[in-house]
Design an enzyme around this catalytic site. Structure first.
Site, short mmCIF file in Angstrom:
data_model
loop_
_atom_site.label_atom_id
_atom_site.label_comp_id
_atom_site.label_asym_id
_atom_site.label_seq_id
_atom_site.Cartn_x
_atom_site.Cartn_y
_atom_site.Cartn_z
N GLY A 172 0.82 -1.19 0.00
CA GLY A 172 0.00 0.00 0.00
C GLY A 172 0.86 1.25 0.00
O GLY A 172 2.03 1.22 -0.40
N ARG A 173 0.30 2.36 0.48
CA ARG A 173 1.03 3.62 0.45
C ARG A 173 2.37 3.54 1.17
O ARG A 173 3.40 3.99 0.67
CB ARG A 173 0.18 4.73 1.08
CG ARG A 173 -1.13 5.02 0.37
CD ARG A 173 -1.91 6.07 1.17
NE ARG A 173 -3.22 6.33 0.61
CZ ARG A 173 -4.32 5.66 0.91
NH1 ARG A 173 -4.24 4.65 1.77
NH2 ARG A 173 -5.48 5.97 0.38
N ILE A 174 2.36 2.96 2.39
CA ILE A 174 3.59 2.92 3.18
C ILE A 174 4.57 1.92 2.59
O ILE A 174 5.78 2.18 2.52
CB ILE A 174 3.26 2.62 4.65
CG1 ILE A 174 2.39 3.73 5.23
CG2 ILE A 174 4.54 2.47 5.47
CD1 ILE A 174 1.82 3.45 6.60
N ALA A 253 3.86 -1.86 11.30
CA ALA A 253 2.45 -1.88 10.87
C ALA A 253 1.54 -2.16 12.06
O ALA A 253 1.03 -1.24 12.69
CB ALA A 253 2.26 -2.91 9.76
N ARG A 254 1.34 -3.42 12.40
CA ARG A 254 0.53 -3.82 13.54
C ARG A 254 1.18 -5.01 14.22
O ARG A 254 1.66 -5.95 13.57
CB ARG A 254 -0.90 -4.19 13.10
CG ARG A 254 -1.76 -3.00 12.73
CD ARG A 254 -2.09 -2.15 13.94
NE ARG A 254 -2.98 -1.05 13.67
CZ ARG A 254 -2.61 0.19 13.37
NH1 ARG A 254 -1.31 0.48 13.27
NH2 ARG A 254 -3.50 1.14 13.18
N GLU A 283 -0.43 -3.71 23.03
CA GLU A 283 0.13 -2.39 23.38
C GLU A 283 -0.79 -1.67 24.37
O GLU A 283 -2.00 -1.78 24.28
CB GLU A 283 0.28 -1.53 22.12
CG GLU A 283 1.26 -2.07 21.10
CD GLU A 283 1.30 -1.21 19.84
OE1 GLU A 283 0.68 -0.12 19.81
OE2 GLU A 283 1.93 -1.63 18.87
N HIS A 301 5.71 2.44 19.14
CA HIS A 301 4.67 2.80 18.16
C HIS A 301 4.74 4.30 17.83
O HIS A 301 3.79 5.05 18.05
CB HIS A 301 3.28 2.42 18.67
CG HIS A 301 2.29 2.24 17.55
ND1 HIS A 301 1.19 1.43 17.67
CD2 HIS A 301 2.21 2.78 16.30
CE1 HIS A 301 0.49 1.46 16.54
NE2 HIS A 301 1.10 2.29 15.70
N ILE A 302 5.86 4.70 17.25
CA ILE A 302 6.08 6.12 16.93
C ILE A 302 6.23 6.36 15.43
O ILE A 302 6.83 7.35 15.02
CB ILE A 302 7.32 6.66 17.68
CG1 ILE A 302 8.57 5.83 17.35
CG2 ILE A 302 7.06 6.70 19.18
CD1 ILE A 302 9.87 6.44 17.85
N GLY A 303 5.67 5.46 14.62
CA GLY A 303 5.82 5.60 13.18
C GLY A 303 5.39 6.96 12.66
O GLY A 303 6.03 7.54 11.77
#
Length: 336
Positions: A172-174, A253-254, A283, A301-303
């Site tokens: 996808g986009r990322i 991602a997750r 988390e 989780h600082i993407g």
């Protein structure tokens, strides 16, 4: 008014304004805009929990809810929402924390924030890749304990990045943004997704028809697919074994994409040389065994965690809310 809230400024000219509850603390610029444009409650000192948020939605007759990926919009919560709530805007691109079927059944519009976090999340993913490959967490720790001493040419060796093969699961986009960054390192980029992309969108990457075939060729593997029942634990004991020995795994991602028990075992036995992880199951809790593994780069989780991106995410959420409450279609509905 909750102790966690800030009262909005009074409407100019006595004009009536829409009502909003934001359950997550927002960047200052977004907080200022929300307070200026809406009546309601904005989390300031601490995030607002489920029961308190439901009470605030009722007490303030709020028409909109602003939340994030750490707040579960599940079927029970949706059923308990007062009927005047028209739109719920999540400050995230992923929406696995939303019960889409329950929202649809209720007629609740749910929006997300695609596009605005793509570049910074890709930057973070590639940072984790480099950090894990070159053992930067270990190097930083060594310097901080003033332990730099004589060593041989064979000590403290990482894994070369440039010229290697990067596998991307989810284009996808990322995923595409990560592929663009990998080209700057002369990497061969492969990807697997539900279907191949048009060549103009592939960013020089090559489609691989099956996950096992992708894994078998990936010196580095970066996960960028959504978390669904089909992708939960897509990396597990069986699939991790398909990676070449010494591969590096990156997940921005997750957390649920990886069976963490299996990954820890492969990190301990060396089949996976290193990992860079920004996301975890459960988390903000995470498996504390990761702390004891020197071959893991960890982040909380600082993407999307830059000033520019978090501002853009907050403003995009407010734009979506404004569109719906003005009677227009949402800008970013999570279903069409």
């Amino acid at each position: 008014m909750s102790a966690a809230s800030v009262p909005p400024s009074p409407p100019s000219g006595g004009a009536s304004r829409h009502r909003l509850v934001s359950v997550r603390r927002l960047p200052p610029a977004v907080t200022a805009r929300a307070a200026a444009e809406y009546n309601g409650v904005l989390a300031v000192e601490h995030d607002i929990g489920r029961e308190e948020s439901l009470a605030l939605l009722r007490d303030h007759a709020a028409e909109a809810l602003l939340f994030s990926s750490s707040f579960k919009l599940d079927a029970g919560y949706i059923a308990a929402m007062p009927p005047q709530v028209k739109v719920a805007a999540t400050c995230s691109v992923g929406f696995d924390h939303v019960d889409v079927a329950a929202a649809k059944a209720r007629g609740l519009i749910v929006t997300n924030t695609p596009d605005v976090l793509t570049g910074c999340t890709a930057d973070l993913a590639f940072s984790l890749l480099l950090s894990a490959a070159r053992r930067l967490p270990e190097a930083d720790a060594l310097m901080r304990r003033d332990a730099w001493g004589p060593r041989s040419m064979g000590d403290f060796l990482g894994v070369r990045v440039w010229g290697k093969t990067l596998g991307i699961l989810g284009m996808g986009r990322i995923g595409r943004a990560v592929a663009r960054r990998a080209r700057g390192f002369d990497m061969r980029v492969l990807y697997h997704d539900v279907a191949p992309l048009p060549p103009a969108l592939e960013e020089g990457a090559h489609y691989v028809e099956s996950l096992p075939a992708l894994l078998a060729q990936s010196d580095f593997l970066s996960l960028h697919c959504p978390l669904t029942p089909a992708t939960r634990h897509v990396l597990n004991g069986e699939t991790l074994a398909l990676l070449p020995r010494g591969a590096v795994v990156v997940n921005a991602a997750r957390g649920g994409l990886i069976d963490e028990e299996a990954l820890i075992a492969r990190l301990q036995d060396g089949h996976v040389a290193a990992a860079g992880l920004d996301v975890f199951e459960g988390e903000p809790r995470f498996d504390r065994r990761f702390i004891g593994l020197p071959n893991v780069a960890l982040a909380p989780h600082i993407g999307s965690g830059t000033v520019e991106t978090r501002d853009a995410m907050g403003h995009r959420s407010l734009d979506n809310i404004a569109a719906v409450l003005a009677g227009h279609p949402p800008i970013d509905p999570i279903w069409s």
